[in-house]
Design a protein around this motif. Structure first.
Motif, PDB file in Angstrom:
ATOM      1  N   GLY A 100      30.679  48.074  34.160  1.00 45.83           N
ATOM      2  CA  GLY A 100      31.723  48.762  34.923  1.00 45.83           C
ATOM      3  C   GLY A 100      32.703  47.794  35.545  1.00 45.83           C
ATOM      4  N   ILE A 101      33.327  48.221  36.636  1.00 46.69           N
ATOM      5  CA  ILE A 101      34.393  47.434  37.238  1.00 46.69           C
ATOM      6  C   ILE A 101      34.048  47.076  38.683  1.00 46.69           C
ATOM      7  CG2 ILE A 101      36.135  48.484  35.754  1.00 46.69           C
ATOM      8  CD1 ILE A 101      36.942  50.263  38.016  1.00 46.69           C
ATOM      9  N   SER A 102      34.686  46.027  39.187  1.00 43.44           N
ATOM     10  CA  SER A 102      34.406  45.557  40.538  1.00 43.44           C
ATOM     11  C   SER A 102      34.980  46.509  41.586  1.00 43.44           C
ATOM     12  CB  SER A 102      35.018  44.167  40.743  1.00 43.44           C
ATOM     13  OG  SER A 102      36.437  44.255  40.756  1.00 43.44           O
ATOM     14  N   ASN A 103      34.476  46.390  42.805  1.00 35.95           N
ATOM     15  CA  ASN A 103      34.975  47.236  43.901  1.00 35.95           C
ATOM     16  C   ASN A 103      36.452  46.987  44.180  1.00 35.95           C
ATOM     17  OD1 ASN A 103      32.476  48.444  44.308  1.00 35.95           O
ATOM     18  ND2 ASN A 103      31.818  46.903  45.797  1.00 35.95           N
ATOM     19  N   GLU A 104      36.875  45.734  44.047  1.00 37.48           N
ATOM     20  CA  GLU A 104      38.284  45.391  44.312  1.00 37.48           C
ATOM     21  C   GLU A 104      39.213  46.081  43.324  1.00 37.48           C
ATOM     22  OE1 GLU A 104      40.987  41.443  45.320  1.00 37.48           O
ATOM     23  OE2 GLU A 104      39.001  41.200  44.415  1.00 37.48           O
ATOM     24  N   ILE A 105      38.835  46.065  42.048  1.00 41.92           N
ATOM     25  CA  ILE A 105      39.664  46.735  41.038  1.00 41.92           C
ATOM     26  C   ILE A 105      39.562  48.249  41.196  1.00 41.92           C
ATOM     27  CG2 ILE A 105      40.075  47.022  38.565  1.00 41.92           C
ATOM     28  CD1 ILE A 105      40.795  44.251  39.730  1.00 41.92           C
ATOM     29  N   ARG A 106      38.405  48.740  41.593  1.00 45.66           N
ATOM     30  CA  ARG A 106      38.246  50.178  41.847  1.00 45.66           C
ATOM     31  C   ARG A 106      39.203  50.647  42.941  1.00 45.66           C
ATOM     32  NH1 ARG A 106      37.067  54.393  39.246  1.00 45.66           N
ATOM     33  NH2 ARG A 106      35.275  53.319  38.321  1.00 45.66           N
ATOM     34  N   GLN A 107      39.345  49.842  43.989  1.00 51.29           N
ATOM     35  CA  GLN A 107      40.274  50.194  45.069  1.00 51.29           C
ATOM     36  C   GLN A 107      41.707  50.287  44.564  1.00 51.29           C
ATOM     37  OE1 GLN A 107      39.670  47.274  48.142  1.00 51.29           O
ATOM     38  NE2 GLN A 107      38.021  48.421  49.115  1.00 51.29           N
ATOM     39  N   ILE A 108      42.066  49.381  43.647  1.00 52.03           N
ATOM     40  CA  ILE A 108      43.431  49.391  43.113  1.00 52.03           C
ATOM     41  C   ILE A 108      43.675  50.632  42.261  1.00 52.03           C
ATOM     42  CG2 ILE A 108      45.025  48.201  41.536  1.00 52.03           C
ATOM     43  CD1 ILE A 108      43.836  45.549  42.519  1.00 52.03           C
TER      44      ILE A 108
ATOM     45  N   SER B 149      49.147  54.906  45.032  1.00 54.56           N
ATOM     46  CA  SER B 149      50.313  54.481  44.235  1.00 54.56           C
ATOM     47  C   SER B 149      50.084  54.640  42.743  1.00 54.56           C
ATOM     48  CB  SER B 149      50.654  53.018  44.543  1.00 54.56           C
ATOM     49  OG  SER B 149      51.045  52.854  45.882  1.00 54.56           O
ATOM     50  N   SER B 150      48.813  54.796  42.330  1.00 54.01           N
ATOM     51  CA  SER B 150      48.538  54.986  40.898  1.00 54.01           C
ATOM     52  C   SER B 150      48.910  56.392  40.430  1.00 54.01           C
ATOM     53  CB  SER B 150      47.064  54.700  40.590  1.00 54.01           C
ATOM     54  OG  SER B 150      46.216  55.643  41.215  1.00 54.01           O
TER      55      SER B 150
ATOM     56  N   ASN C 276      44.388  40.396  32.031  1.00 54.30           N
ATOM     57  CA  ASN C 276      44.124  40.032  33.431  1.00 54.30           C
ATOM     58  C   ASN C 276      43.642  41.187  34.293  1.00 54.30           C
ATOM     59  OD1 ASN C 276      45.193  37.062  33.853  1.00 54.30           O
ATOM     60  ND2 ASN C 276      46.676  38.080  32.509  1.00 54.30           N
ATOM     61  N   THR C 277      43.157  42.264  33.676  1.00 56.07           N
ATOM     62  CA  THR C 277      42.801  43.446  34.473  1.00 56.07           C
ATOM     63  C   THR C 277      41.676  43.187  35.468  1.00 56.07           C
ATOM     64  OG1 THR C 277      41.437  44.177  32.598  1.00 56.07           O
ATOM     65  CG2 THR C 277      43.600  45.201  32.835  1.00 56.07           C
ATOM     66  N   ARG C 278      40.828  42.201  35.208  1.00 60.49           N
ATOM     67  CA  ARG C 278      39.749  41.907  36.166  1.00 60.49           C
ATOM     68  C   ARG C 278      40.254  41.105  37.364  1.00 60.49           C
ATOM     69  NH1 ARG C 278      35.105  38.782  34.100  1.00 60.49           N
ATOM     70  NH2 ARG C 278      36.673  37.541  33.032  1.00 60.49           N
ATOM     71  N   LYS C 279      41.490  40.596  37.264  1.00 65.03           N
ATOM     72  CA  LYS C 279      41.996  39.674  38.284  1.00 65.03           C
ATOM     73  C   LYS C 279      43.219  40.223  39.025  1.00 65.03           C
ATOM     74  CE  LYS C 279      40.604  36.356  34.819  1.00 65.03           C
ATOM     75  NZ  LYS C 279      41.113  35.540  33.715  1.00 65.03           N
ATOM     76  N   LEU C 280      43.475  41.501  38.920  1.00 59.57           N
ATOM     77  CA  LEU C 280      44.643  42.100  39.578  1.00 59.57           C
ATOM     78  C   LEU C 280      44.518  41.978  41.099  1.00 59.57           C
ATOM     79  CD1 LEU C 280      44.915  45.432  37.532  1.00 59.57           C
ATOM     80  CD2 LEU C 280      46.087  43.267  37.077  1.00 59.57           C
ATOM     81  N   LYS C 281      45.652  41.776  41.756  1.00 52.87           N
ATOM     82  CA  LYS C 281      45.684  41.707  43.219  1.00 52.87           C
ATOM     83  C   LYS C 281      46.871  42.510  43.739  1.00 52.87           C
ATOM     84  CE  LYS C 281      42.357  38.573  43.790  1.00 52.87           C
ATOM     85  NZ  LYS C 281      41.127  38.838  44.544  1.00 52.87           N
ATOM     86  N   VAL C 282      46.646  43.225  44.822  1.00 56.39           N
ATOM     87  CA  VAL C 282      47.735  43.923  45.512  1.00 56.39           C
ATOM     88  C   VAL C 282      47.743  43.435  46.954  1.00 56.39           C
ATOM     89  CG1 VAL C 282      48.637  46.139  46.286  1.00 56.39           C
ATOM     90  CG2 VAL C 282      47.611  45.959  44.017  1.00 56.39           C
ATOM     91  N   CYS C 283      48.837  42.779  47.344  1.00 54.75           N
ATOM     92  CA  CYS C 283      48.971  42.258  48.712  1.00 54.75           C
ATOM     93  C   CYS C 283      49.941  43.142  49.480  1.00 54.75           C
ATOM     94  CB  CYS C 283      49.511  40.825  48.688  1.00 54.75           C
ATOM     95  SG  CYS C 283      48.528  39.677  47.705  1.00 54.75           S
TER      96      CYS C 283
END
Length: 513
Positions: free
Chosen positions: A267-275, A280-281, A372-379
Motif C-alpha cells: 500500500g501507500i504511506s500515511n504522508e501520501i495518503r494525506q495528500i 484539493s484533490s 516520484n509518487t512515493r516522494k510527493l510533498k505539499v508545503c
C-alpha cells in the motif's frame, strides 16, 4: 553552450529544472551585501531575469561588505552598479534596476510585484514586510525574506502552497515490489532455477529473483503470509543462507541484506495518503496540474494499481549475469510504462471532465510524477501576519524549553524587538534597557508574559548596531538563493518555517511558528 556552461548543476536538477530557472523573473528589494549575495548565486545559476529595487547611492561603508562594488562606484546608484557587475558574471541573464524607495514602492505601487516569479526582500523592517507579504499573497507570488544583522540572520519563505514532485530525499528505499510482485516478475523469477548447481549461474542470480522465489516458498509454508515478526525475519534469512553453495556468493549476501524488503507493508504511506485525501484533490477548472495528477493517482490506486502507487521502474546495481540484469530492467521498465500509460489516460479523462484541454498536461510531466509518487510533498505556509499575531504557542514554549532551540528563539524575538524599537525611536537599538523592554513587549504579544531572554544576547544585539557583516550576509544570501532555486525548480523541499542563523555558536535552526 548552456549544457556546458551549467553542466554541474544540470546533474542536480536536470533540463526541466534549468528550463524553469531560465524562465523565472526575480525581484530583489535592497541590494546590500545580503541581497547581492543571493542574486549573485542566482545569476551564476542562469536565472532568467533580475530586477533590483534600491534608491541608495554607493557609500564608503558599502565597499567594506559588498564585493560587487569598488571605489569607482562611489556616489553612483547602488542598484545600477550592482546590475552592471551582475551582467559581467553572466551576460545571458537580463538585469535591470529601479531607483526608488522600497517602502514607497510597497505603499504606492503594489501591482509592480505581480510580474515576478519570486520577490526576495532583504533588510526590510517588520511593517514593510507585512505589507509586502499581503501583496505577494494576494497575487500568489513567492516571497523570500532574508535579513542579516550582526552575527545573526534569518530566512523565511512565504507562499500559500508549494507542491513538490521531485523532493529528492537523501535516503529512500528502492521501489522493487518484492512484497507484492506482479505477474511478469513472478514468471521471470520462476524461469530461473535458484538451485542450479552451475557455480557461475548460482552466484550470479540476481537477489531480486532469489527473494521473489524464496518469499513464495515461505508463503506456501505459512498460510500465504510473509515474514512479519523478528523471529520469522531471522528464519527467513536462514532460509536464504541455506540455498548458498559457497560462502563467497555476493548475490546471496545481497539477498540477506535486502530480505526486509519482502516484509514491507503493502500500500501507500500515511504522508501520501494525506495528500490524495486532501480536499484539493477534488479538482475543478482552476486546479493546478499537480492536483489534477493527484486526483488521477487516487483513481489509479483504486483501479489499475490494486492499492499500490505507479512503479518507478528502476532497479539498483547488483551481482548478476548481464542477461538476467537486462531482463529485469526491461520487466521493471515495462511495468512502469504500463502504469504511466494508465495514469495518462486518467489524467486526460479528468481534464476533459473539468473542461480543460486533455493535452494540456504533457506526457513528460506525467512520467516525472509517476516516477516520484512515493516522494510527493505539499508545503503550506502561514502568512507572516498570522505568524506574528497568533504564533503556535505550544511550539514557541517548546523552543524556549529546548537548549538547542532556545538561542534561535531568542534571536527571533530580538530581531522583531529591533524593528519595534526602530519604529518608535527612528533608530537602531544601542541601549540595553530599551531593547530589553521592546523584547518583553514582543514576548507578551506572543502570549509569553513572564518569559525571559538571555541578557548576553540582548547586549550582543545592541552591539551589532544593524551591521551587515559580509561572511554572515554571504551565508544568509546563500540560504535565500538556495530556497529560491528549490521554489522555482519545484525540486527538493523548501524551508517550512523561519530559518535562524546563530553566528556566535555557528548553529542554525528552523522555527515552525
Amino acid at each position: 553552450e548552456p549544457k556546458t556552461k551549467y553542466d554541474r548543476q544540470l546533474r542536480i536538477w536536470g533540463d526541466q529544472g534549468q528550463a524553469a530557472l531560465e524562465k523565472a523573473s526575480i525581484c530583489l528589494l535592497n541590494c546590500g551585501p545580503t541581497g547581492t549575495e543571493a542574486l549573485k548565486n542566482l545569476v551564476l545559476g542562469g536565472i532568467g531575469s533580475v530586477t533590483v529595487v534600491d534608491d541608495s547611492k554607493v557609500e564608503p561603508s558599502d565597499l567594506g561588505n559588498n564585493f560587487l562594488l569598488d571605489e569607482g562606484c562611489l556616489g553612483h546608484s547602488r542598484a545600477k552598479s550592482i546590475c552592471s557587475f551582475l551582467q559581467e558574471l553572466n551576460d545571458a541573464v537580463k538585469a535591470k534596476y529601479v531607483e526608488e524607495s522600497v517602502a514607497t514602492m510597497i505603499d504606492t505601487n503594489p501591482s509592480f510585484f505581480s510580474e515576478f516569479t519570486v520577490v526576495i526582500a532583504t533588510q526590510l523592517p517588520e511593517s514593510s514586510l507585512l505589507k509586502l507579504d499581503g501583496i505577494c499573497g494576494s497575487a500568489n507570488i513567492v516571497l523570500v525574506a532574508a535579513r542579516s544583522y550582526g552575527l545573526t540572520g534569518l530566512v523565511r519563505v512565504s507562499i500559500k502552497e508549494h507542491c513538490v514532485i521531485e523532493s529528492k530525499p537523501d535516503h529512500f528505499l528502492d521501489d522493487l515490489r518484492l512484497h507484492n510482485p506482479w505477474t511478469e516478475l513472478k514468471q521471470f523469477a520462476k524461469s530461473i532455477d535458484i538451485c542450479d548447481k552451475d557455480a557461475v549461474v548460482h552466484k550470479h542470480t540476481p537477489y531480486i529473483v532469489i527473494l521473489v522465489r524464496l518469499a513464495e516458498k515461505w508463503a506456501d509454508a505459512h498460510d500465504g503470509q510473509l515474514p512479519s515478526t523478528r523471529q520469522e525475519k531471522r528464519e527467513f534469512k536462514d532460509l536464504i543462507r541455506a540455498h548458498m553453495l559457497n560462502v563467497d556468493e555476493d548475490n546471496y549476501k545481497e539477498a540477506v541484506e535486502s530480505s526486509y524488503k519482502v516484509s514491507l507493508t503493502p500500500g501507500i504511506s500515511n504522508e501520501i495518503r494525506q495528500i490524495i485525501d486532501d480536499s484539493s484533490s477534488e479538482v475543478n477548472f482552476s486546479s493546478s496540474d499537480f492536483w489534477v495528477l493527484v486526483s488521477a493517482l487516487k483513481e489509479f490506486i483504486t483501479n489499475e494499481g490494486n492499492g499500490e502507487l505507479p512503479l518507478e521502474g528502476t532497479i539498483p546495481d547488483m551481482t548478476s549475469l548481464t542477461e538476467y540484469y537486462v531482463s529485469l530492467q526491461k520487466i521493471y521498465q515495462a511495468k512502469a510504462e504500463s502504469d504511466c500509460l494508465a495514469m495518462e489516460h486518467r489524467v486526460k479523462s479528468i481534464l476533459k471532465r473539468i473542461g480543460r484541454d486533455p493535452e494540456s498536461i504533457s506526457r513528460a510531466y506525467i512520467k516525472t510524477f509517476c516516477k516520484n509518487t512515493r516522494k510527493l510533498k505539499v508545503c503550506r505556509y502561514r502568512s507572516m501576519e498570522e505568524e506574528f499575531s497568533s504564533p503556535a504557542l505550544s511550539e514557541v514554549q517548546k523552543y524556549f524549553a529546548d537548549e538547542d532551540s532556545c538561542y534561535a528563539m531568542n534571536f527571533y524575538v530580538l530581531l522583531r524587538a529591533v524593528d519595534r524599537l526602530a519604529a518608535s525611536y527612528s533608530r537602531l537599538p544601542g541601549i540595553f534597557d530599551r531593547l530589553k523592554a521592546a523584547a518583553v513587549s514582543v514576548l507578551s504579544d506572543m502570549g509569553l508574559k513572564g518569559a525571559s531572554l538571555s541578557e548576553d544576547l540582548v547586549t550582543e544585539v545592541c552591539r551589532f548596531a544593524g551591521a551587515e557583516i559580509h561572511p554572515v550576509a554571504a551565508f544568509i544570501g546563500g540560504v535565500a538563493s538556495q530556497e529560491v532555486i528549490k521554489l522555482v525548480t519545484k525540486q527538493f523541499v523548501p524551508l517550512n518555517g523561519t530559518f535562524i542563523f546563530n553566528g556566535i555558536d555557528l548553529k542554525s535552526q528552523v522555527l515552525a511558528l
